[in-house]
Design a protein around this motif. Structure first.
Motif, mmCIF file in Angstrom:
data_model
loop_
_atom_site.group_PDB
_atom_site.id
_atom_site.type_symbol
_atom_site.label_atom_id
_atom_site.label_comp_id
_atom_site.label_asym_id
_atom_site.label_seq_id
_atom_site.Cartn_x
_atom_site.Cartn_y
_atom_site.Cartn_z
ATOM 1 N N GLY A 88 0.844 -1.183 0.000
ATOM 2 C CA GLY A 88 0.000 0.000 0.000
ATOM 3 C C GLY A 88 0.880 1.233 0.000
ATOM 4 O O GLY A 88 1.264 1.761 -1.044
ATOM 5 N N SER A 89 1.261 1.685 1.189
ATOM 6 C CA SER A 89 2.187 2.808 1.286
ATOM 7 C C SER A 89 3.559 2.441 0.730
ATOM 8 O O SER A 89 4.260 3.273 0.162
ATOM 9 C CB SER A 89 2.313 3.259 2.748
ATOM 10 O OG SER A 89 1.067 3.718 3.246
ATOM 11 N N ASP A 90 3.940 1.181 0.872
ATOM 12 C CA ASP A 90 5.226 0.688 0.364
ATOM 13 C C ASP A 90 5.028 0.163 -1.060
ATOM 14 O O ASP A 90 5.039 -1.042 -1.313
ATOM 15 C CB ASP A 90 5.756 -0.418 1.285
ATOM 16 C CG ASP A 90 7.129 -0.924 0.878
ATOM 17 O OD1 ASP A 90 7.763 -0.294 0.005
ATOM 18 O OD2 ASP A 90 7.571 -1.958 1.429
ATOM 19 N N THR A 91 4.869 1.090 -2.007
ATOM 20 C CA THR A 91 4.506 0.693 -3.366
ATOM 21 C C THR A 91 5.597 -0.136 -4.043
ATOM 22 O O THR A 91 5.295 -0.995 -4.881
ATOM 23 C CB THR A 91 4.213 1.938 -4.225
ATOM 24 O OG1 THR A 91 5.327 2.838 -4.135
ATOM 25 C CG2 THR A 91 2.953 2.646 -3.751
ATOM 26 N N ALA A 92 6.850 0.095 -3.694
ATOM 27 C CA ALA A 92 7.946 -0.629 -4.341
ATOM 28 C C ALA A 92 7.948 -2.112 -3.985
ATOM 29 O O ALA A 92 8.656 -2.904 -4.612
ATOM 30 C CB ALA A 92 9.283 -0.004 -3.979
ATOM 31 N N ALA A 93 7.147 -2.495 -2.980
ATOM 32 C CA ALA A 93 7.088 -3.905 -2.562
ATOM 33 C C ALA A 93 6.082 -4.710 -3.365
ATOM 34 O O ALA A 93 5.802 -5.857 -3.032
ATOM 35 C CB ALA A 93 6.744 -3.986 -1.070
ATOM 36 N N MET A 94 5.547 -4.132 -4.443
ATOM 37 C CA MET A 94 4.515 -4.825 -5.221
ATOM 38 C C MET A 94 5.013 -6.171 -5.747
ATOM 39 O O MET A 94 6.211 -6.364 -6.018
ATOM 40 C CB MET A 94 4.034 -3.937 -6.371
ATOM 41 C CG MET A 94 5.038 -3.726 -7.478
ATOM 42 S SD MET A 94 4.369 -2.711 -8.822
ATOM 43 C CE MET A 94 4.166 -1.125 -8.000
#
Length: 387
Positions: free
Chosen positions: A137-143
């Motif tokens: 969510g807030s950590d978009t790079a973790a997709m």
């Protein structure tokens, strides 16, 4: 309504005010009468979509060369504000069309722009935005969503969560990892996915607190094959494009929040002037007037911050990241406070569906959450200040 980067920050132009009068007339007569039913029955506000499309307000930001109105950023915010004043779910029609298509506008090839912006400008399609995932969510790079090359095509696998107007929109900007071994944040690319693409399906609609007329669903990709020319910008630039998009579109969420708050304040003022206790209208009590004064003061501060941020969006100023985050964060917090106070001013009447302020309070909450929580907005602002 072509873009004018030099408009006075502290006085909207005559064109802007004419636009406001036109969209307010549509909102009050063609959208407001259906807002309660849209919320109660959790249905897409088709009446609003039809009215906005007929007047060319469903995607006012689309440049004229692609068949759009070419409205500047402030004009687009005014449209979203005025529609959200009567129905926040309907306000998401122009807001999410801008969110979904902004990556194409910022980084897409001319071929992609003509292919996807033109039908949207005609009202033939809506555009949604697929960035968040269950664990990103807030950590978009973790997709976790992946896109791999197969010949000339791309094949997508994974899911996206909390996607506004999912299932209604024909087009979706989707972010996916294209280089799993690459540097985090520089291994993501952006694509346009069409509703009819094989292997692309939707989850069940979320059961939400507010904006119930705007469907929110997961996107599911199961070997979803799309042509190679659907990539937006260069491979690996997806996250950069996504964050640039949010710098611009957070301003529109600020405009939505301002509209919701204005609707609640307007209704509360009308109510307290009619409601009588102790032999007089409760509007005559100083305690009530002080509440109204604080609500109006904070609302006007939020509006001015949103309008300044819109001007910066139009010019693409270097400090847009700060002002976009500030406008969204401050306006959302104000909307939550103003709508809560509006419910309080109506007392027991504010707590029932007979009056719209309880809906406005529920709708206001999401503005503190989507397009980056207000905690993330403060993080964005803080980083900008110390950079």
């Amino acid at each position: 309504m072509s873009g004018n980067p030099d408009f006075d920050l502290f006085r909207t132009s005559e064109d802007h005010e004419e636009l406001r009068a036109a969209i307010r007339n549509i909102a009050e007569h063609q959208i407001a009468p259906h807002a309660g039913d849209v919320d109660h029955n959790k249905r897409f506000p088709q009446e609003a979509f039809d009215a906005l499309t007929a007047a060319d307000f469903h995607a006012p930001h689309v440049p004229e060369e692609y068949g759009g109105m070419g409205a500047d950023a402030l004009a687009t915010c005014i449209v979203i504000e005025e529609v959200s004043r009567v129905c926040a779910s309907s306000g998401l029609i122009p807001a999410v069309n801008k969110l979904g298509s902004m990556p194409v506008i910022l980084a897409g090839s001319e071929e992609i722009k003509h292919k996807y912006l033109t039908p949207m400008a005609k009202g033939e399609a809506m555009f949604s935005y697929g960035l968040s995932e269950r664990e990103a969510g807030s950590d978009t790079a973790a997709m976790k969503t992946r896109a791999r090359r197969e010949g000339e095509d791309w094949v997508l696998n994974g899911q996206k969560s909390w996607i506004t107007n999912a299932g209604i929109s024909e087009y979706y900007t989707v972010l996916a990892v294209t280089d799993p071994e690459g540097r985090r944040g520089a291994n993501v690319s952006a694509f346009v996915v069409e509703k009819s693409d094989p292997g692309f399906t939707f989850g069940e609609p979320e059961r939400k607190l507010g904006i119930k007329g705007s469907p929110t669903c997961e996107l599911h990709f199961d070997n979803c094959r799309i042509p190679g020319d659907r990539i937006i910008g260069a491979e690996g630039e997806g996250l950069k494009i996504a964050l640039r998009t949010l710098d611009h579109t957070r301003v529109t969420i600020g405009a939505q929040a301002v509209g919701i708050a204005q609707g609640a304040l307007d209704y509360a003022i009308g109510y307290v002037k009619e409601r009588r206790q102790f032999g007089k209208a409760i509007a005559e009590f100083q305690a009530i007037q002080f509440m109204l004064a604080d609500m109006a003061m904070e609302l006007e501060a939020a509006r001015q911050l949103v309008y300044v941020a819109a001007a910066k969006s139009e010019r693409n100023d270097a400090d847009l990241s700060f002002f976009g985050a500030a406008a969204k964060c401050f306006a959302a917090d104000v909307a939550m406070k103003v709508t809560t106070d509006a419910v309080q001013l109506l007392g027991g009447a504010g707590y029932v569906e007979d009056h719209p302020v309880e809906r406005m309070m529920r709708d206001a909450k999401i503005t503190q959450i989507y397009e980056g929580t207000n905690q993330i907005q403060r993080l964005v602002m803080g980083r900008q200040l110390v950079k």
